[in-house]
Design a protein around this motif. Structure first.
Motif, PDB file in Angstrom:
ATOM      1  N   PHE A   1       0.876  -1.171   0.000  1.00 39.53           N
ATOM      2  CA  PHE A   1       0.000   0.000   0.000  1.00 39.53           C
ATOM      3  C   PHE A   1       0.911   1.218   0.000  1.00 39.53           C
ATOM      4  N   ASP A   2       0.602   2.182  -0.832  1.00 37.07           N
ATOM      5  CA  ASP A   2       1.356   3.430  -0.886  1.00 37.07           C
ATOM      6  C   ASP A   2       0.349   4.564  -0.799  1.00 37.07           C
ATOM      7  N   PHE A   3       0.187   5.131   0.401  1.00 33.18           N
ATOM      8  CA  PHE A   3      -0.809   6.177   0.626  1.00 33.18           C
ATOM      9  C   PHE A   3      -0.186   7.554   0.471  1.00 33.18           C
ATOM     10  N   PRO A   4      -0.888   8.473  -0.186  1.00 35.28           N
ATOM     11  CA  PRO A   4      -0.390   9.851  -0.270  1.00 35.28           C
ATOM     12  C   PRO A   4      -0.544  10.556   1.076  1.00 35.28           C
ATOM     13  N   ALA A   5       0.056  11.707   1.186  1.00 39.50           N
ATOM     14  CA  ALA A   5      -0.102  12.524   2.391  1.00 39.50           C
ATOM     15  C   ALA A   5      -1.507  13.106   2.408  1.00 39.50           C
ATOM     16  N   ALA A   6      -1.997  13.421   3.581  1.00 42.81           N
ATOM     17  CA  ALA A   6      -3.308  14.038   3.704  1.00 42.81           C
ATOM     18  C   ALA A   6      -3.325  15.316   2.875  1.00 42.81           C
ATOM     19  N   GLY A   7      -4.352  15.481   2.065  1.00 45.07           N
ATOM     20  CA  GLY A   7      -4.472  16.660   1.223  1.00 45.07           C
ATOM     21  C   GLY A   7      -3.836  16.530  -0.149  1.00 45.07           C
ATOM     22  N   ASP A   8      -2.996  15.504  -0.370  1.00 50.25           N
ATOM     23  CA  ASP A   8      -2.416  15.290  -1.701  1.00 50.25           C
ATOM     24  C   ASP A   8      -3.513  14.917  -2.681  1.00 50.25           C
ATOM     25  N   GLN A   9      -3.366  15.342  -3.916  1.00 48.19           N
ATOM     26  CA  GLN A   9      -4.313  14.974  -4.955  1.00 48.19           C
ATOM     27  C   GLN A   9      -3.524  14.276  -6.052  1.00 48.19           C
ATOM     28  N   PRO A  10      -3.665  12.940  -6.186  1.00 52.00           N
ATOM     29  CA  PRO A  10      -2.861  12.194  -7.152  1.00 52.00           C
ATOM     30  C   PRO A  10      -3.019  12.669  -8.596  1.00 52.00           C
ATOM     31  N   GLU A  11      -4.180  13.148  -9.000  1.00 52.01           N
ATOM     32  CA  GLU A  11      -4.409  13.685 -10.337  1.00 52.01           C
ATOM     33  C   GLU A  11      -5.654  14.563 -10.282  1.00 52.01           C
ATOM     34  N   PRO A  12      -5.839  15.464 -11.245  1.00 53.62           N
ATOM     35  CA  PRO A  12      -7.037  16.311 -11.224  1.00 53.62           C
ATOM     36  C   PRO A  12      -8.313  15.468 -11.185  1.00 53.62           C
ATOM     37  N   GLY A  13      -9.191  15.802 -10.257  1.00 53.99           N
ATOM     38  CA  GLY A  13     -10.454  15.076 -10.126  1.00 53.99           C
ATOM     39  C   GLY A  13     -10.389  13.870  -9.216  1.00 53.99           C
ATOM     40  N   ALA A  14      -9.192  13.451  -8.816  1.00 52.90           N
ATOM     41  CA  ALA A  14      -9.047  12.289  -7.938  1.00 52.90           C
ATOM     42  C   ALA A  14      -9.374  12.687  -6.502  1.00 52.90           C
ATOM     43  N   THR A  15      -9.759  11.700  -5.708  1.00 58.14           N
ATOM     44  CA  THR A  15     -10.034  11.959  -4.300  1.00 58.14           C
ATOM     45  C   THR A  15      -9.315  10.932  -3.434  1.00 58.14           C
ATOM     46  N   PHE A  16      -8.942  11.360  -2.244  1.00 54.21           N
ATOM     47  CA  PHE A  16      -8.303  10.469  -1.276  1.00 54.21           C
ATOM     48  C   PHE A  16      -8.678  10.949   0.114  1.00 54.21           C
ATOM     49  N   ASP A  17      -9.265  10.062   0.902  1.00 57.91           N
ATOM     50  CA  ASP A  17      -9.622  10.381   2.275  1.00 57.91           C
ATOM     51  C   ASP A  17      -9.472   9.107   3.098  1.00 57.91           C
ATOM     52  N   ILE A  18      -8.830   9.224   4.253  1.00 59.56           N
ATOM     53  CA  ILE A  18      -8.607   8.050   5.086  1.00 59.56           C
ATOM     54  C   ILE A  18      -8.637   8.450   6.559  1.00 59.56           C
ATOM     55  N   ARG A  19      -9.132   7.572   7.381  1.00 60.33           N
ATOM     56  CA  ARG A  19      -9.063   7.752   8.832  1.00 60.33           C
ATOM     57  C   ARG A  19      -7.707   7.170   9.262  1.00 60.33           C
ATOM     58  N   PRO A  20      -6.826   7.982   9.851  1.00 59.31           N
ATOM     59  CA  PRO A  20      -5.476   7.519  10.185  1.00 59.31           C
ATOM     60  C   PRO A  20      -5.423   6.290  11.085  1.00 59.31           C
ATOM     61  N   SER A  21      -6.453   6.018  11.857  1.00 55.82           N
ATOM     62  CA  SER A  21      -6.444   4.861  12.756  1.00 55.82           C
ATOM     63  C   SER A  21      -6.913   3.581  12.053  1.00 55.82           C
ATOM     64  N   SER A  22      -7.164   3.650  10.763  1.00 59.92           N
ATOM     65  CA  SER A  22      -7.696   2.498  10.026  1.00 59.92           C
ATOM     66  C   SER A  22      -6.730   1.319  10.021  1.00 59.92           C
ATOM     67  N   ARG A  23      -7.307   0.109  10.160  1.00 58.18           N
ATOM     68  CA  ARG A  23      -6.541  -1.144  10.037  1.00 58.18           C
ATOM     69  C   ARG A  23      -7.242  -2.016   9.014  1.00 58.18           C
ATOM     70  N   PHE A  24      -6.460  -2.733   8.209  1.00 54.61           N
ATOM     71  CA  PHE A  24      -7.010  -3.545   7.130  1.00 54.61           C
ATOM     72  C   PHE A  24      -6.483  -4.976   7.202  1.00 54.61           C
ATOM     73  N   ASP A  25      -7.363  -5.932   6.940  1.00 60.18           N
ATOM     74  CA  ASP A  25      -6.964  -7.325   6.751  1.00 60.18           C
ATOM     75  C   ASP A  25      -6.757  -7.552   5.261  1.00 60.18           C
ATOM     76  N   VAL A  26      -5.714  -8.297   4.923  1.00 57.04           N
ATOM     77  CA  VAL A  26      -5.415  -8.624   3.529  1.00 57.04           C
ATOM     78  C   VAL A  26      -5.420 -10.140   3.395  1.00 57.04           C
ATOM     79  N   PHE A  27      -6.201 -10.636   2.438  1.00 55.77           N
ATOM     80  CA  PHE A  27      -6.354 -12.068   2.209  1.00 55.77           C
ATOM     81  C   PHE A  27      -5.924 -12.423   0.795  1.00 55.77           C
ATOM     82  N   ARG A  28      -5.255 -13.558   0.637  1.00 52.84           N
ATOM     83  CA  ARG A  28      -4.939 -14.105  -0.685  1.00 52.84           C
ATOM     84  C   ARG A  28      -6.142 -14.909  -1.134  1.00 52.84           C
ATOM     85  N   LEU A  29      -6.558 -14.706  -2.391  1.00 53.13           N
ATOM     86  CA  LEU A  29      -7.735 -15.381  -2.920  1.00 53.13           C
ATOM     87  C   LEU A  29      -7.352 -16.543  -3.825  1.00 53.13           C
TER      88      LEU A  29
END
Length: 132
Positions: free
Chosen positions: A21-49
């Motif tokens: 995972f490569d997350f941008p900094a808060a407020g970064d916009q990867p490209e015009p029209g793109a959106t990014f918002d995350i709760r910093p305390s978020s935790r994710f499980d990753v599973f192989r399918l």
């Protein structure tokens, strides 16, 4: 919330893949029209399918998603930074799938929209190999 990622390793001779995972900094916009918002305390499980063929996205639903082979990791969101989740052998033309979900008990939130027009990640001069 669950997200499925599928890809095929096509580079001959590389045969080693890294899922990160490569997350941008808060407020970064990867490209015009793109959106990014995350709760910093978020935790994710990753599973192989268990994927043998390309997923039919027109028929994909929670009940038809591929079965889980194994849990790979539980990760915390590192805003403005890369988190390596797993490294694995990936012979040319092999197919892989992963499912990302909010970890149990996590008050997670991640909302991203972007396109293939600009990949978020480290920028390299044209004469250097990208490291993603």
């Amino acid at each position: 919330m669950h997200t499925i990622v599928q890809f095929r390793a096509i580079d001959f001779g590389m045969e080693s893949c890294t899922l990160a995972f490569d997350f941008p900094a808060a407020g970064d916009q990867p490209e015009p029209g793109a959106t990014f918002d995350i709760r910093p305390s978020s935790r994710f499980d990753v599973f192989r399918l268990d994927i043998e063929k390309k997923i039919d996205t027109d028929k994909l639903s929670f009940s038809t998603r591929p079965p889980v082979l194994s849990k790979v990791a539980t990760i915390e969101a590192h805003i403005h930074g890369m988190t390596v989740i797993t490294e694995f052998p990936c012979p040319s033309m092999s197919l892989y799938g992963f499912e990302i979900a909010c970890a149990k008990g996590s008050d997670c939130f991640l909302d991203v929209w972007t396109s293939q027009n600009k990949t978020y990640g480290e920028q390299h001069p044209p004469d250097q190999t990208p490291c993603f």
